[in-house]
Design an enzyme around this catalytic site. Structure first.
Site, mmCIF file in Angstrom:
data_model
loop_
_atom_site.group_PDB
_atom_site.id
_atom_site.type_symbol
_atom_site.label_atom_id
_atom_site.label_comp_id
_atom_site.label_asym_id
_atom_site.label_seq_id
_atom_site.Cartn_x
_atom_site.Cartn_y
_atom_site.Cartn_z
ATOM 1 N N LYS A 40 -3.732 8.217 7.523
ATOM 2 C CA LYS A 40 -2.724 7.376 8.188
ATOM 3 C C LYS A 40 -2.736 7.536 9.705
ATOM 4 O O LYS A 40 -3.327 8.467 10.253
ATOM 5 C CB LYS A 40 -1.339 7.674 7.605
ATOM 6 C CG LYS A 40 -1.182 7.000 6.241
ATOM 7 C CD LYS A 40 0.214 7.078 5.688
ATOM 8 C CE LYS A 40 0.240 6.318 4.349
ATOM 9 N NZ LYS A 40 1.493 6.496 3.630
ATOM 10 N N ARG A 54 -1.206 11.738 -2.492
ATOM 11 C CA ARG A 54 -1.939 10.479 -2.708
ATOM 12 C C ARG A 54 -3.032 10.428 -1.648
ATOM 13 O O ARG A 54 -2.723 10.359 -0.463
ATOM 14 C CB ARG A 54 -0.948 9.319 -2.565
ATOM 15 C CG ARG A 54 -1.546 7.944 -2.812
ATOM 16 C CD ARG A 54 -0.483 6.872 -2.594
ATOM 17 N NE ARG A 54 -1.023 5.538 -2.781
ATOM 18 C CZ ARG A 54 -1.661 4.868 -1.830
ATOM 19 N NH1 ARG A 54 -1.829 5.381 -0.642
ATOM 20 N NH2 ARG A 54 -2.125 3.660 -2.073
#
Ligand code: HH2
Length: 256
Positions: free
Chosen positions: A204, A238
């Site tokens: 991210k 995740r």
């Protein structure tokens, strides 16, 4: 560990790579072989600025992948905000529904309440199209915690056992890097709310800001963040890079 399979054209780090279902299925099998306990299949990107996908198109993308992976005895989670996709995914063998919208869509709670599946409730401020324009909180940790507990109660009132519920603060979903940092440090507090916690930080923007790397070059940064998330109380992470994260976790478990 959830390994990520994005059957999308526009996901931020792997968009377009697995839009072909055959490639998506192969990728899911590889992630399982690499050590993912579950594979998270998504047909709609939720990257900042992403546009919604119509339900028919999302079903067309994800259902064949869910069916094939379930047939190959891979535990599958489906990343969707849409009740019709949730229902079809459950019928196709999904074991978990992962909703970045926290089951707020009309009919979402009803679609999952009586099905034998786990449920991931994620926090998001706004919608993917606009969420990164001006994220704002008074106390981000208190607000995200209250939201997650509120959504968990709504599911429990509809008959969902607490053990089926997983909470996720939603890193990057209507959050600045400072909001992400505060939530990351508060993972032990979130883990103390009485539900399992999932953290999704893989590749991210926050990792990019800390390392100066583009999305495809954030593996080491993502592995470090996944380890710290587990250390801070996350039961699930995740990730895109399953093999590397599994190795790091093995070493950490042996040496901590
Ligand atoms: N992050 C993304 C998508 N789904 N689900 C949960 N529970 N937690 C997350 O942090 C999370 C999520 C975004 O990552 P990715 O799937 O790589 O990208 P995109 O949304 O662009 O497909």
């Amino acid at each position: 560990m959830l390994g990520i399979v994005n059957v999308t054209a526009d996901s931020f780090s792997d968009g377009g790579r697995f839009l072909d279902q055959r490639l998506a299925i192969e990728h899911g099998l590889r992630l399982r072989d690499d050590g993912a306990g579950m594979v998270d299949v998504g047909g709609e990107s939720t990257r900042p600025g992403a546009q919604p996908v119509a339900p028919d198109e999302e079903l067309r993308r994800v259902l064949p992948v869910v069916e094939a992976l379930a047939r190959a005895a891979v535990a599958v989670s489906v990343d969707t905000m849409k009740p019709e996709v949730m229902r079809a995914a459950i019928d196709a063998g999904a074991r978990v529904i992962n909703d970045v919208n926290g089951f707020r869509a009309r009919g979402a709670v009803e679609a999952v309440a009586n099905a034998p599946v786990g449920l991931v409730i994620m926090h998001m401020q706004g919608t993917p199209a606009t969420m990164q324009e001006a994220p704002r909180y008074g106390d981000v940790v208190a607000e995200v915690s209250a939201y997650l507990v509120g959504r968990a109660r709504a599911l429990e009132e509809a008959g969902v056992a607490r053990s089926r519920i997983v909470l996720d603060p939603g890193f990057g979903f209507g959050k600045t890097v400072e909001h992400n940092r505060a939530l990351f440090r508060a993972l032990p507090k979130l883990a103390a709310l009485g539900y399992r916690v999932l953290a999704g930080v893989s590749r991210k923007r926050m990792i990019g800001e800390f390392t100066g790397r583009e999305a495809g070059e954030r593996v080491a940064g993502s592995v470090a963040a996944a380890l710290l998330a587990v250390q801070n109380g996350a039961s699930l992470v995740r990730v895109h890079d399953v093999r590397e994260t599994v190795d790091a976790l093995k070493v950490w478990m042996e040496l901590r």
